[in-house]
Design an enzyme around this catalytic site. Structure first.
Site, mmCIF file in Angstrom:
data_model
loop_
_atom_site.group_PDB
_atom_site.id
_atom_site.type_symbol
_atom_site.label_atom_id
_atom_site.label_comp_id
_atom_site.label_asym_id
_atom_site.label_seq_id
_atom_site.Cartn_x
_atom_site.Cartn_y
_atom_site.Cartn_z
ATOM 1 C CD GLU A 151 4.553 -3.542 -2.377
ATOM 2 O OE1 GLU A 151 5.483 -3.036 -1.730
ATOM 3 O OE2 GLU A 151 3.537 -2.915 -2.710
ATOM 4 C CD GLU B 86 -0.395 -3.620 -0.584
ATOM 5 O OE1 GLU B 86 0.167 -2.505 -0.544
ATOM 6 O OE2 GLU B 86 0.090 -4.632 -0.064
#
Ligand code: BG6
Length: 470
Positions: free
Chosen positions: A168, A365
């Site tokens: 991320e 995720e």
């Protein structure tokens, strides 16, 4: 009607954590930004809980891998902490103790038949490099990251088959420089954020370059939080806002990772506003020539946007082109404050299939953080987290629909195998398949852990397909 939702052969069933969130700072030579932030401003952290031992993976990794196996996981992601592996941050010289720890972790995963995905950066910039050079604002730090990556590949390149450079990366400029929810907690620093976006893309490409030079027998990718930007309406203004949000928050990393180039529409706007990053031909060449083998997609919630309202920031901000839209009636996870919208996983899959050459990818995720899970504990000690099972089944059903339509998705990782430390939210919201009692670090498998075992064993599950609805 109940039907079997069947996944492709060799599908990855697993979960992800990160070095800082599972091992904590125990035994490290250097501090990262999160460690420092906790030492300096403890009150920012839920219940004042910091990353000292986190979930004690440092000592318990053997038990943890055994339990992961027990709940059916065939794959697992964590990250190497820059601040643990490296002794000399300038030269990239490794710390023998750090090397030994990760070697042991890798060997243990192998022993349990678990595929390890090893990530290199999960929001954990060494604090020295932030204080001395400005962290990701600095091209020198980009070079130091490439040295760290090279050291990691030299030490473990033969033992790890799947590497990722960043987790991320967008969260670093977003949380640290635009909206101030992670250290250095700056707000309104749009120009700096834009430079950081470029620098991290360069750092990722330079790490990939190091990897390719070594001709190792594996693959390298990146983990991106791709959050579809849904417009409030079909008006031109709302559609433009969504297109900009997609360019800025998703495509600014997705395009360079897959194609080695930045979205033209984004560059035009940044140029016009005089905030385009500084770059040279050589750097652009490195990004062009070092794209990924696969991507990991983290998905939790959608982004809903509308035409911009008054920009109240002093400096340039992406918010000049969109505003967040609080959609009435949206379904919420009240604990984390995030919207639940499973269909987005299908939209992401179709976008990757249609616009990114159907590159291979996996969900790296997805999960549901819940506060106060103790109230769901049964007499035998098991937490009955049916809400989490429902959340996973719904998301997986949409993912499966995209796979049936040709999406090249090879796995699903939940966040997270065992409850872990969530930065400044600390242990407020629990996400794990395995509960951790912070008093004695005791592990107990939740109902969702047994559910995962069933799903992994059957490579699918029975589901009422009529309920796959928006
Ligand atoms: C992802 C991160 O953004 O979401 C994780 O990669 C993080 O590090 C996870 O823990 C859950 O979010 P949060 O803020 O509830 O911890």
């Amino acid at each position: 009607m109940k039907e079997k939702i069947q996944f492709p052969k060799d599908f990855w069933w697993g979960a992800a954590t990160s070095g800082p969130q599972s091992e904590g700072w125990y035994g490290k030579r250097h501090e990262n930004v999160m460690d420092y932030w906790y030492r300096a401003q403890r009150n920012d952290f839920f219940n004042g809980v910091g990353p000292d031992v986190a979930s004690d993976f440092y000592h318990k990794y053997k038990d943890d891998f055994a339990m992961c196996r027990q709940i059916g996981m065939n794959s697992f992601r964590t990250s190497i902490q820059w601040t643990r592996l490296i002794k000399d941050l300038e030269t990239g010289e490794p710390d023998p103790e750090g090397v030994q720890f990760y070697k042991d972790v890798i060997a243990e995963a192998k022993k349990n038949g678990i595929i390890l995905v090893m990530n290199l950066h999960h929001f954990d910039m060494p604090i020295e490099l932030l204080q001395k050079y400005g962290g990701w604002e600095s091209k020198h730090v980009v070079e130091l990251f490439a040295k760290f990556a090279k050291t990691a590949f030299e030490a473990f390149g033969n033992d790890i088959e799947y590497w990722t450079t960043f987790n991320e990366p967008m969260v670093i400029p977003e949380a640290g420089y635009l909206y101030g929810f992670h250290y250095p907690k700056l707000v309104g620093k749009g120009k700096e954020a834009v430079q950081i976006i470029f620098n991290i893309n360069l750092a990722s490409a330079m790490a990939i370059q190091e990897y390719r030079k070594m001709h190792l027998n594996g693959e390298i990718g990146i983990i991106l939080n791709l959050t579809p930007a849904y417009p409030r309406s079909d008006s031109k203004e709302d559609l433009d806002a969504a297109a900009f949000a997609d360019d800025f928050f998703n495509r600014s990393f997705l395009d360079p990772a897959v194609f080695g180039t930045f979205p033209k529409t984004l560059i035009e706007i940044l140029k016009k506003d005089n905030v385009l990053w500084e770059s040279d031909e050589k750097e652009l060449e490195i990004i062009k020539n070092n794209t990924v083998d696969f991507i990991g997609v983290n998905y939790y919630h959608p982004k809903r946007v509308k035409a911009p309202e008054a920009d109240h920031f002093e400096n340039w901000m992406p918010d000049r082109y969109f505003s967040d839209y609080d959609m009435p009636g949206k379904r919420m996870n009240p604990y984390r404050g995030w919207e639940i919208f499973p269909k987005a996983i299908y939209d992401i899959a179709k976008n990757v299939q249609d616009n990114y050459g159907n590159i291979k990818w996996f969900i790296s995720e997805n999960g549901m953080g819940v506060e106060g899970e103790e109230k769901y504990r049964k007499e035998n000690g098991e937490i009955e987290d049916d809400y989490r099972i429902e959340f996973y089944e719904e998301h997986l059903a949409w993912l499966n629909k995209a796979i049936q339509e040709g999406s090249n998705c090879f796995g699903y990782h939940a966040w997270t195998p065992f409850d872990c430390w969530s930065w400044n939210n600390a242990y407020k919201n629990r996400y794990g398949f395995i509960a951790i009692d912070l008093n004695d670090q005791k592990r107990t498998i939740k109902k969702s852990g047994y559910w995962l075992k069933d799903v992994a064993d059957n490579n699918g599950y029975e589901y009422d397909t009529d309920s796959i609805k928006e």
